[in-house]
Design an enzyme around this catalytic site. Structure first.
Site, PDB file in Angstrom:
ATOM      1  N   ARG A   1      69.854  32.112  53.316  1.00 12.97           N
ATOM      2  CA  ARG A   1      71.182  31.825  52.773  1.00 12.97           C
ATOM      3  C   ARG A   1      71.644  33.036  51.968  1.00 12.97           C
ATOM      4  NH1 ARG A   1      69.592  30.187  47.593  1.00 12.97           N
ATOM      5  NH2 ARG A   1      71.637  29.504  46.966  1.00 12.97           N
TER       6      ARG A   1
ATOM      7  N   ARG B   1      78.067  33.435  43.865  1.00 13.15           N
ATOM      8  CA  ARG B   1      78.221  32.861  42.536  1.00 13.15           C
ATOM      9  C   ARG B   1      79.690  32.941  42.159  1.00 13.15           C
ATOM     10  NH1 ARG B   1      74.356  35.651  38.412  1.00 13.15           N
ATOM     11  NH2 ARG B   1      72.632  34.499  39.325  1.00 13.15           N
TER      12      ARG B   1
ATOM     13  N   ARG C   1      55.332  47.097  55.561  1.00 12.36           N
ATOM     14  CA  ARG C   1      56.380  48.082  55.364  1.00 12.36           C
ATOM     15  C   ARG C   1      55.958  48.855  54.118  1.00 12.36           C
ATOM     16  NH1 ARG C   1      59.790  50.932  58.115  1.00 12.36           N
ATOM     17  NH2 ARG C   1      61.767  51.317  57.078  1.00 12.36           N
TER      18      ARG C   1
ATOM     19  N   ARG D   1      67.438  52.586  46.651  1.00 11.91           N
ATOM     20  CA  ARG D   1      67.951  52.429  45.291  1.00 11.91           C
ATOM     21  C   ARG D   1      67.487  53.550  44.388  1.00 11.91           C
ATOM     22  NH1 ARG D   1      64.701  47.102  42.994  1.00 11.91           N
ATOM     23  NH2 ARG D   1      62.664  47.640  43.832  1.00 11.91           N
TER      24      ARG D   1
ATOM     25  N   GLU E   1      63.848  55.369  45.812  1.00  8.15           N
ATOM     26  CA  GLU E   1      62.901  54.546  46.574  1.00  8.15           C
ATOM     27  C   GLU E   1      63.230  54.631  48.061  1.00  8.15           C
ATOM     28  OE1 GLU E   1      62.214  50.802  44.546  1.00  8.15           O
ATOM     29  OE2 GLU E   1      62.069  49.796  46.474  1.00  8.15           O
TER      30      GLU E   1
ATOM     31  N   TYR F   1      54.059  38.220  50.070  1.00 10.87           N
ATOM     32  CA  TYR F   1      54.799  38.804  48.967  1.00 10.87           C
ATOM     33  C   TYR F   1      54.819  37.793  47.826  1.00 10.87           C
ATOM     34  CZ  TYR F   1      58.114  40.723  45.834  1.00 10.87           C
ATOM     35  OH  TYR F   1      58.667  41.206  44.680  1.00 10.87           O
TER      36      TYR F   1
ATOM     37  N   ASP G   1      56.035  37.379  43.726  1.00  9.41           N
ATOM     38  CA  ASP G   1      56.549  37.925  42.483  1.00  9.41           C
ATOM     39  C   ASP G   1      55.438  37.825  41.440  1.00  9.41           C
ATOM     40  OD1 ASP G   1      59.089  38.954  42.885  1.00  9.41           O
ATOM     41  OD2 ASP G   1      60.056  36.993  42.769  1.00  9.41           O
TER      42      ASP G   1
HETATM   43  P1  FDA Z   1      48.181  44.854  43.364  1.00 12.94           P
HETATM   44  O1  FDA Z   1      48.457  45.579  44.616  1.00 12.94           O
HETATM   45  O2  FDA Z   1      49.009  45.153  42.188  1.00 12.94           O
HETATM   46  O3  FDA Z   1      46.657  45.092  42.961  1.00 12.94           O
HETATM   47  C1  FDA Z   1      45.623  45.255  43.910  1.00 12.94           C
HETATM   48  C2  FDA Z   1      44.672  46.290  43.362  1.00 12.94           C
HETATM   49  O4  FDA Z   1      43.511  46.336  44.192  1.00 12.94           O
HETATM   50  C3  FDA Z   1      45.242  47.707  43.352  1.00 12.94           C
HETATM   51  O5  FDA Z   1      45.164  48.253  42.065  1.00 12.94           O
HETATM   52  C4  FDA Z   1      44.359  48.460  44.343  1.00 12.94           C
HETATM   53  O6  FDA Z   1      44.138  49.804  43.969  1.00 12.94           O
HETATM   54  C5  FDA Z   1      43.067  47.660  44.268  1.00 12.94           C
HETATM   55  N1  FDA Z   1      42.213  47.790  45.452  1.00 12.94           N
HETATM   56  C6  FDA Z   1      42.567  47.557  46.739  1.00 12.94           C
HETATM   57  N2  FDA Z   1      41.530  47.803  47.562  1.00 12.94           N
HETATM   58  C7  FDA Z   1      40.489  48.188  46.775  1.00 12.94           C
HETATM   59  C8  FDA Z   1      39.149  48.594  47.041  1.00 12.94           C
HETATM   60  N3  FDA Z   1      38.676  48.664  48.289  1.00 12.94           N
HETATM   61  N4  FDA Z   1      38.338  48.919  46.000  1.00 12.94           N
HETATM   62  C9  FDA Z   1      38.825  48.888  44.727  1.00 12.94           C
HETATM   63  N5  FDA Z   1      40.097  48.528  44.421  1.00 12.94           N
HETATM   64  C10 FDA Z   1      40.917  48.177  45.430  1.00 12.94           C
HETATM   65  N6  FDA Z   1      57.520  41.107  41.124  1.00 12.94           N
HETATM   66  C11 FDA Z   1      58.344  40.600  40.165  1.00 12.94           C
HETATM   67  O7  FDA Z   1      58.085  39.501  39.647  1.00 12.94           O
HETATM   68  N7  FDA Z   1      59.442  41.304  39.748  1.00 12.94           N
HETATM   69  C12 FDA Z   1      59.768  42.521  40.277  1.00 12.94           C
HETATM   70  O8  FDA Z   1      60.784  43.123  39.876  1.00 12.94           O
HETATM   71  C13 FDA Z   1      58.914  43.057  41.284  1.00 12.94           C
HETATM   72  N8  FDA Z   1      59.186  44.261  41.843  1.00 12.94           N
HETATM   73  C14 FDA Z   1      58.427  44.737  42.886  1.00 12.94           C
HETATM   74  C15 FDA Z   1      58.773  45.938  43.492  1.00 12.94           C
HETATM   75  C16 FDA Z   1      58.038  46.404  44.567  1.00 12.94           C
HETATM   76  C17 FDA Z   1      58.435  47.700  45.223  1.00 12.94           C
HETATM   77  C18 FDA Z   1      56.942  45.645  45.052  1.00 12.94           C
HETATM   78  C19 FDA Z   1      56.165  46.112  46.247  1.00 12.94           C
HETATM   79  C20 FDA Z   1      56.564  44.467  44.425  1.00 12.94           C
HETATM   80  C21 FDA Z   1      57.302  43.998  43.333  1.00 12.94           C
HETATM   81  N9  FDA Z   1      56.938  42.825  42.669  1.00 12.94           N
HETATM   82  C22 FDA Z   1      57.779  42.322  41.691  1.00 12.94           C
HETATM   83  C23 FDA Z   1      55.692  42.105  43.009  1.00 12.94           C
HETATM   84  C24 FDA Z   1      54.474  42.546  42.137  1.00 12.94           C
HETATM   85  O9  FDA Z   1      54.253  43.925  42.353  1.00 12.94           O
HETATM   86  C25 FDA Z   1      53.234  41.721  42.520  1.00 12.94           C
HETATM   87  O10 FDA Z   1      53.447  40.361  42.198  1.00 12.94           O
HETATM   88  C26 FDA Z   1      51.922  42.144  41.842  1.00 12.94           C
HETATM   89  O11 FDA Z   1      51.807  43.509  41.652  1.00 12.94           O
HETATM   90  C27 FDA Z   1      50.745  41.655  42.664  1.00 12.94           C
HETATM   91  O12 FDA Z   1      49.522  41.938  42.012  1.00 12.94           O
HETATM   92  P2  FDA Z   1      48.159  41.979  42.827  1.00 12.94           P
HETATM   93  O13 FDA Z   1      47.064  42.060  41.812  1.00 12.94           O
HETATM   94  O14 FDA Z   1      48.118  40.866  43.800  1.00 12.94           O
HETATM   95  O15 FDA Z   1      48.232  43.299  43.732  1.00 12.94           O
END
Ligand code: FDA
Length: 369
Positions: free
Chosen positions: A173, A177, A250, A281, A301, A349, A351
Site C-alpha cells: 500500500r 497522510r 542487495r 540518499r 548511499e 529484514y 528494524d
Molecule cells: P548485524 O548485521 O548488525 O550484526 C551481525 C554481526 O555478526 C556483524 O557485526 C558481523 O560482523 C558479525 N558476523 C557475521 N559473521 C561472522 C563470523 N563468521 N564471525 C564473527 N562475526 C560474524 N532499523 C531501524 O530500526 N531503523 C533504521 O533507521 C534502520 N536503518 C537501516 C539502514 C540500513 C542501510 C540497513 C541495512 C538496516 C537498517 N536498520 C534499521 C536495521 C538494523 O540495521 C538491524 O535491525 C540490526 O542491525 C540487526 O542487527 P543484527 O545483530 O541482527 O545484525
C-alpha cells in the site's frame, strides 16, 4: 566441561541484547565479531566530534513498550523526529506523502482537494484488477504524478531492475497522510541514542567477554569446543558451507565525505529519487543530533549488486531464496548445539526494535521463562 555457556557469533544488536540478558541471568558468554568493532550495522564512528552512521542511517522507532523499556536502561534517546525530504526535478518535497507533498506537487491546500486529486490520478488505472508487477501496482495505488516523481526511478535504483520486472508484492500500500505532518514514523517512541549507538552497544556488552577481529570460520573446532551452545548471527548459508546454494542479497556502498561547511543540506536525510543520481540518499549525520560542529560529514548511499565479497544488507525475499532459506532452517532445527538469530541468521529484514524483541524472546526460550 565448557568454558562458556554461550558463544555468541556477532556483536550486532541481536547478539549484544542476547548476551546482556543471558549474562544477567548468570550465563557465561563470549561474544566474537569478525569486524574490528562491536555493534554490527548500528555502529557509529566518531570523527570531528560527529557520530557517523557507518553502515547507513539508523533511527530508532518503536511501538513496543517492552522493547522501549528495555533499551532505555542502556541509553537515553534525544528527541530526533525523522522527517526526510525527497529531491526530484529540482524541488524538495516532504515525506511521507502528506499535505506538504501534495501542496508542492499539485498546489492543493485542503485534504478534500488532495483526496480528489489522488482519486483522479488513480482512476486512469482503475481497470488493473490484478497488478502484474510493481509498476502496475504503484500506478493503481497512486497514479502517474506520484509514481513518476517519487517511486519509479528510486525503486529501480534500489533493486537494480526495471519496475515492470519487480514483483507487485514489494508495494502493498502507499500511505497517504492528509495532514501537514512530516513525522515519517507513526510509532509513539522515536529518537537517536544520546551518546550514540556505539555507547549503547558498549553498555549492553559491559562485563561480557568480547573479541573483535575474530571470525568464527577461522577456528571452527576450537569455537565449537568452548561453549555449550552457539548463537550464530552471521549468514546461515555460510554456516552450512552453502550446501543448498547461496542466499541472495542487495548490497550497498557508503561514501563518507568530509566538508568544510557547517551545514550542507539542512536535514539529516534527503532522498535522491531520479536515476541520474546513482545514489539513493544523502545523510548529513550531525542533524541526527542537532549538531553545532564547525564542519560536517555527509554519506552518499549507493545500492549495489551483491557479490560474495560485499556486505549483505537486504535479503531478497523471493520464492527461490525463501525456498533455499527454508532448507537451511530445517537443517538448523536438527542441531541443538547452535541457534540462529538476527537478520543474517534468520534471513529477514528487521528494524532495530524487532531485532531486540526477537533477541528477548530467544532468551526467554533459552531460560525457559
Ligand atoms: P548485524 O548485521 O548488525 O550484526 C551481525 C554481526 O555478526 C556483524 O557485526 C558481523 O560482523 C558479525 N558476523 C557475521 N559473521 C561472522 C563470523 N563468521 N564471525 C564473527 N562475526 C560474524 N532499523 C531501524 O530500526 N531503523 C533504521 O533507521 C534502520 N536503518 C537501516 C539502514 C540500513 C542501510 C540497513 C541495512 C538496516 C537498517 N536498520 C534499521 C536495521 C538494523 O540495521 C538491524 O535491525 C540490526 O542491525 C540487526 O542487527 P543484527 O545483530 O541482527 O545484525
Amino acid at each position: 566441561k565448557y568454558t562458556y555457556d554461550y558463544l555468541i557469533v556477532g556483536s550486532g544488536l541481536f547478539g549484544s541484547t542476547f548476551a546482556q540478558i543471558m549474562n544477567g541471568n548468570g550465563k557465561k558468554c563470549l561474544v566474537i565479531d569478525k569486524r574490528g568493532h562491536t555493534g554490527g550495522n548500528i555502529y557509529t564512528k566518531e570523527e570531528n566530534d560527529i557520530k557517523i552512521h557507518w553502515y547507513g542511517a539508523h533511527i530508532f522507532h518503536t511501538d513496543n513498550e517492552e522493547v522501549w523499556h528495555y533499551i532505555n536502561k542502556f541509553t537515553k534517546f534525544n528527541n530526533y523526529i525523522n522527517s526526510p525530504l525527497a529531491y526530484s526535478e529540482g524541488k524538495l518535497y516532504n515525506l511521507p506523502f502528506n499535505m506538504n507533498t501534495f501542496n508542492k506537487l499539485w498546489n492543493v491546500n485542503t485534504p478534500e482537494e488532495a483526496k480528489h486529486k489522488i482519486q483522479e490520478q488513480c482512476s486512469k488505472y482503475k481497470d488493473i484488477s490484478q497488478p502484474a508487477n510493481l509498476e502496475e501496482q504503484a500506478l493503481k495505488l497512486c497514479g502517474d504524478d506520484i509514481y513518476y516523481t517519487f517511486i519509479k526511478e528510486y525503486t529501480e535504483k534500489q533493486w537494480g531492475r526495471p519496475a515492470n520486472q519487480l514483483p507487485a508484492s514489494i508495494i502493498k500500500r502507499i500511505p497517504f497522510r492528509l495532514t501537514y505532518n512530516n513525522n515519517y514514523f507513526n510509532d509513539p517512541y522515536q529518537g537517536i541514542p544520546k551518546d550514540g549507538y556505539t555507547a549503547l552497544t558498549n553498555n549492553l556488552l559491559k562485563d561480557i567477554h568480547v573479541q573483535t577481529y575474530t571470525n568464527y570460520f577461522d577456528n571452527i573446532p576450537y569455537f565449537q569446543s568452548i561453549a555449550e551452545k552457539i548463537l550464530f548471527t552471521g549468514c546461515i548459508d555460510e554456516y552450512f558451507e552453502y550446501k543448498f546454494g547461496r542466499l541472495d542479497y542487495r548490497s550497498l556502498k557508503f561514501k563518507h565525505i568530509y566538508l568544510d561547511t557547517d551545514n550542507y543540506q539542512g536535514n539529516a536525510v534527503i532522498n535522491y529519487n531520479e536515476a541520474k543520481y546513482p545514489f539513493t540518499r544523502i545523510i548529513e549525520h550531525k542533524h541526527f543530533e542537532f549538531g553545532k560542529q564547525p564542519s560536517t560529514i555527509i554519506t552518499k548511499e549507493y545500492p549495489q549488486k551483491y557479490t560474495p565479497s560485499d556486505e549483505p544488507y537486504y535479503p531478497i525475499n523471493d520464492e527461490k531464496n525463501l525456498k533455499c532459506f527454508n532448507k537451511y532452517k530445517a537443517l538448523a532445527e536438527k542441531n541443538s548445539h547452535v541457534i540462529f538469530g538476527g537478520r543474517l541468521g534468520q534471513y529477514a529484514y528487521f528494524d532495530m526494535d524487532d531485532t531486540i524483541a526477537s533477541a528477548i524472546s530467544l532468551t526467554q526460550k533459552e531460560l525457559s521463562i
